[in-house]
Motif scaffolding. Structure first.
Motif, PDB file in Angstrom:
ATOM      1  N   MET A 145       0.862  -1.180   0.000  1.00  0.00           N
ATOM      2  CA  MET A 145       0.000   0.000   0.000  1.00  0.00           C
ATOM      3  C   MET A 145       0.901   1.234   0.000  1.00  0.00           C
ATOM      4  N   GLN A 146       0.518   2.199  -0.839  1.00  0.00           N
ATOM      5  CA  GLN A 146       1.273   3.449  -0.930  1.00  0.00           C
ATOM      6  C   GLN A 146       0.299   4.608  -0.762  1.00  0.00           C
ATOM      7  N   GLU A 147       0.844   5.766  -0.466  1.00  0.00           N
ATOM      8  CA  GLU A 147       0.014   6.961  -0.389  1.00  0.00           C
ATOM      9  C   GLU A 147       0.796   8.139  -0.934  1.00  0.00           C
ATOM     10  N   GLU A 148       0.123   8.920  -1.764  1.00  0.00           N
ATOM     11  CA  GLU A 148       0.747  10.105  -2.336  1.00  0.00           C
ATOM     12  C   GLU A 148      -0.330  11.169  -2.503  1.00  0.00           C
ATOM     13  N   ASN A 149      -0.042  12.362  -2.035  1.00  0.00           N
ATOM     14  CA  ASN A 149      -1.002  13.469  -2.106  1.00  0.00           C
ATOM     15  C   ASN A 149      -2.356  13.091  -1.510  1.00  0.00           C
ATOM     16  N   GLY A 150      -2.321  12.295  -0.446  1.00  0.00           N
ATOM     17  CA  GLY A 150      -3.554  11.903   0.228  1.00  0.00           C
ATOM     18  C   GLY A 150      -4.336  10.793  -0.461  1.00  0.00           C
ATOM     19  N   ILE A 151      -3.767  10.207  -1.522  1.00  0.00           N
ATOM     20  CA  ILE A 151      -4.440   9.134  -2.268  1.00  0.00           C
ATOM     21  C   ILE A 151      -3.734   7.820  -1.975  1.00  0.00           C
ATOM     22  N   ARG A 152      -4.483   6.846  -1.467  1.00  0.00           N
ATOM     23  CA  ARG A 152      -3.936   5.516  -1.205  1.00  0.00           C
ATOM     24  C   ARG A 152      -4.086   4.653  -2.452  1.00  0.00           C
ATOM     25  N   PHE A 153      -3.040   3.872  -2.764  1.00  0.00           N
ATOM     26  CA  PHE A 153      -3.083   3.012  -3.956  1.00  0.00           C
ATOM     27  C   PHE A 153      -2.077   1.886  -3.805  1.00  0.00           C
ATOM     28  N   GLN A 154      -2.265   0.866  -4.640  1.00  0.00           N
ATOM     29  CA  GLN A 154      -1.289  -0.211  -4.722  1.00  0.00           C
ATOM     30  C   GLN A 154      -1.337  -0.818  -6.115  1.00  0.00           C
ATOM     31  N   TYR A 155      -0.227  -1.435  -6.488  1.00  0.00           N
ATOM     32  CA  TYR A 155      -0.128  -2.062  -7.804  1.00  0.00           C
ATOM     33  C   TYR A 155      -0.535  -3.517  -7.701  1.00  0.00           C
ATOM     34  N   MET A 156      -1.324  -3.953  -8.683  1.00  0.00           N
ATOM     35  CA  MET A 156      -1.785  -5.338  -8.753  1.00  0.00           C
ATOM     36  C   MET A 156      -1.522  -5.855 -10.159  1.00  0.00           C
TER      37      MET A 156
END
Length: 171
Positions: A145-156
């Motif tokens: 899990m990553q977060e950048e500019n308040g947006i959480r995301f992950q690569y699948m």
């Protein structure tokens, strides 16, 4: 062929002709993965690119029934024309980058899907199907899990165990 897409929690990928998220590290990943490769897109995706121009350093192929000429790109009005152009290409070097109708048309031919799963659900009018519900597709890898500019995301990363072969192309 591979799909490259950023998908919101609600399955959304676009709204009013634009992508839903601009995450700098994801855009850098997109550039790294596609530089020197062939990218396939539709008209609306082209119009959402910077300057509404093909991306430099890549072979830009556009599938569109309404366009006939785009400087710096090759335009195909039919899938059969696009498939003919793709025959000599290494399938691992072909990235489908959108939009919705192009993903729908080419998903069965893709061996891999590199998805950025974004954990937000903004308003969307274009959606990507859940690969977890399509026979043959299997989740292969999940990044942290990553977060950048308040947006959480992950690569699948997904793999399709039974992709269709591009007509005329060797598997």
């Amino acid at each position: 062929m591979q799909i490259l897409v950023n998908v919101a929690r609600n399955g959304g990928i676009g709204f009013r002709g634009d992508q839903l998220f601009y995450i700098p590290s994801d855009l850098h990943r997109f550039r790294r993965l596609t530089l020197g490769k062939t990218i396939v897109m539709g008209r609306r995706t082209l119009e959402a690119l910077p300057g509404k121009k093909p991306l430099p350093g890549r072979t830009n192929l556009i599938l569109s029934s309404t366009l006939s000429h785009v400087p710096g790109a090759e335009v195909f009005q039919t899938l059969s024309g696009l498939f003919q152009r793709l025959q000599p290409c290494d399938p691992e070097d072909i990235f489908i980058i959108g939009g919705g109708s192009v993903y729908d048309a080419l998903l069965p031919y893709c061996r891999r899907a590199k998805i950025t799963r974004t954990y937000a659900a903004p308003e969307a009018d274009t959606f990507f199907p859940s690969l977890d519900t399509i026979p043959g597709w299997e989740l292969e890898a999940v990044g942290p899990m990553q977060e950048e500019n308040g947006i959480r995301f992950q690569y699948m990363d997904y793999v399709n165990h039974s992709p269709l072969t591009i007509p005329g192309q060797q598997d």
